[in-house]
Write a protein that holds these residues in place. Sequence first.
Motif, PDB file in Angstrom:
ATOM      1  N   GLU A  76       0.931  -1.494  -0.074  1.00  0.00           N
ATOM      2  CA  GLU A  76      -0.299  -0.147   0.014  1.00  0.00           C
ATOM      3  C   GLU A  76       0.852   1.403  -0.020  1.00  0.00           C
ATOM      4  O   GLU A  76       1.703   1.530   0.211  1.00  0.00           O
ATOM      5  N   ARG A  77       0.543   2.565  -0.125  1.00  0.00           N
ATOM      6  CA  ARG A  77       0.784   4.198  -0.590  1.00  0.00           C
ATOM      7  C   ARG A  77      -0.338   4.675  -1.082  1.00  0.00           C
ATOM      8  O   ARG A  77      -0.536   4.482  -1.384  1.00  0.00           O
ATOM      9  N   GLU A  78       0.230   5.826  -0.620  1.00  0.00           N
ATOM     10  CA  GLU A  78      -0.164   6.834  -1.299  1.00  0.00           C
ATOM     11  C   GLU A  78       0.551   7.460  -2.701  1.00  0.00           C
ATOM     12  O   GLU A  78       1.624   8.205  -2.379  1.00  0.00           O
ATOM     13  N   TRP A  79      -0.194   8.174  -3.353  1.00  0.00           N
ATOM     14  CA  TRP A  79      -0.142   8.404  -4.656  1.00  0.00           C
ATOM     15  C   TRP A  79      -0.182  10.208  -5.267  1.00  0.00           C
ATOM     16  O   TRP A  79      -1.902   9.483  -5.535  1.00  0.00           O
ATOM     17  N   ARG A  80       0.369  10.558  -4.749  1.00  0.00           N
ATOM     18  CA  ARG A  80      -0.893  11.564  -6.134  1.00  0.00           C
ATOM     19  C   ARG A  80      -1.966  11.643  -5.100  1.00  0.00           C
ATOM     20  O   ARG A  80      -3.038  12.121  -5.602  1.00  0.00           O
ATOM     21  N   GLY A  81      -2.131  11.998  -3.952  1.00  0.00           N
ATOM     22  CA  GLY A  81      -3.579  11.811  -2.894  1.00  0.00           C
ATOM     23  C   GLY A  81      -4.415  10.218  -3.312  1.00  0.00           C
ATOM     24  O   GLY A  81      -5.209  10.694  -2.706  1.00  0.00           O
ATOM     25  N   GLU A  82      -3.708   9.353  -3.654  1.00  0.00           N
ATOM     26  CA  GLU A  82      -4.982   8.514  -4.146  1.00  0.00           C
ATOM     27  C   GLU A  82      -4.005   7.029  -2.962  1.00  0.00           C
ATOM     28  O   GLU A  82      -3.150   7.231  -3.083  1.00  0.00           O
ATOM     29  N   PRO A  83      -5.074   6.683  -2.932  1.00  0.00           N
ATOM     30  CA  PRO A  83      -4.753   5.489  -1.892  1.00  0.00           C
ATOM     31  C   PRO A  83      -4.414   4.472  -3.351  1.00  0.00           C
ATOM     32  O   PRO A  83      -5.532   4.185  -4.167  1.00  0.00           O
ATOM     33  N   TYR A  85      -1.838   0.086  -4.880  1.00  0.00           N
ATOM     34  CA  TYR A  85      -0.827   0.161  -4.430  1.00  0.00           C
ATOM     35  C   TYR A  85      -0.014   0.016  -5.736  1.00  0.00           C
ATOM     36  O   TYR A  85       0.770   0.512  -6.250  1.00  0.00           O
ATOM     37  N   GLU A  86       1.425  -0.538  -4.349  1.00  0.00           N
ATOM     38  CA  GLU A  86       3.303  -0.156  -5.666  1.00  0.00           C
ATOM     39  C   GLU A  86       3.278  -1.428  -5.908  1.00  0.00           C
ATOM     40  O   GLU A  86       3.303  -2.227  -4.518  1.00  0.00           O
ATOM     41  N   ARG A 118      -7.997  -1.809  -3.328  1.00  0.00           N
ATOM     42  CA  ARG A 118      -7.681   0.319  -4.528  1.00  0.00           C
ATOM     43  C   ARG A 118      -7.924  -0.488  -5.298  1.00  0.00           C
ATOM     44  O   ARG A 118      -7.782  -1.571  -6.267  1.00  0.00           O
TER      45      ARG A 118
END
Length: 168
Positions: A76-83, A85-86, A118
């Motif tokens: 899991e991660r937040e990317w540009r304000g969106e939850p 997956y990486e 996600r």
Amino acid sequence: METRVRLEPWGPDDFRLLVRCNSAEMTAHLGGPESEEKLADRQRRYEALGAREPAAGRMFRVVLGAGAVGAIGFWEREWRGEPVYETGWAVLPEFQGRGLAATALAELVAHVRAHGSRGALHAFPGTDHPASNAVCRRAGFTCLGRVDFEYPPGNPHPSNDWRLSLTP
């Protein structure tokens, strides 16, 4: 040439694989090899991820026949304000160029779609890493453009932001 791979949950015995993936050749696009202390910490994080609920992410060893040929996972991660997956992967040098990373990524995407919560999966290969960018393309990801992605943390690296929607 066999390209059928299995994803098996990461476990305590996989530290040797982590060490093999930590060579200068394998980490050239990731800032270089990590110290023994950082590797031990990474092993603990990989094992702990497997103890959480499946939607939190997982690390897997990539197995071909009877042996491990690499590693792949999602978290899991937040990317540009969106939850989101990486994802990231590594295939040992002697097994590269056989389509194993793309096959493992397809298996991982199926797993994430079945267990994840996600809406998107991102990968951030360096702009100077044509093989990993090709894996993303082959797996159906869309390149959203170049970003300065920090890896390791505090070290911005020119990368491509690849995104795959996980919703139908």
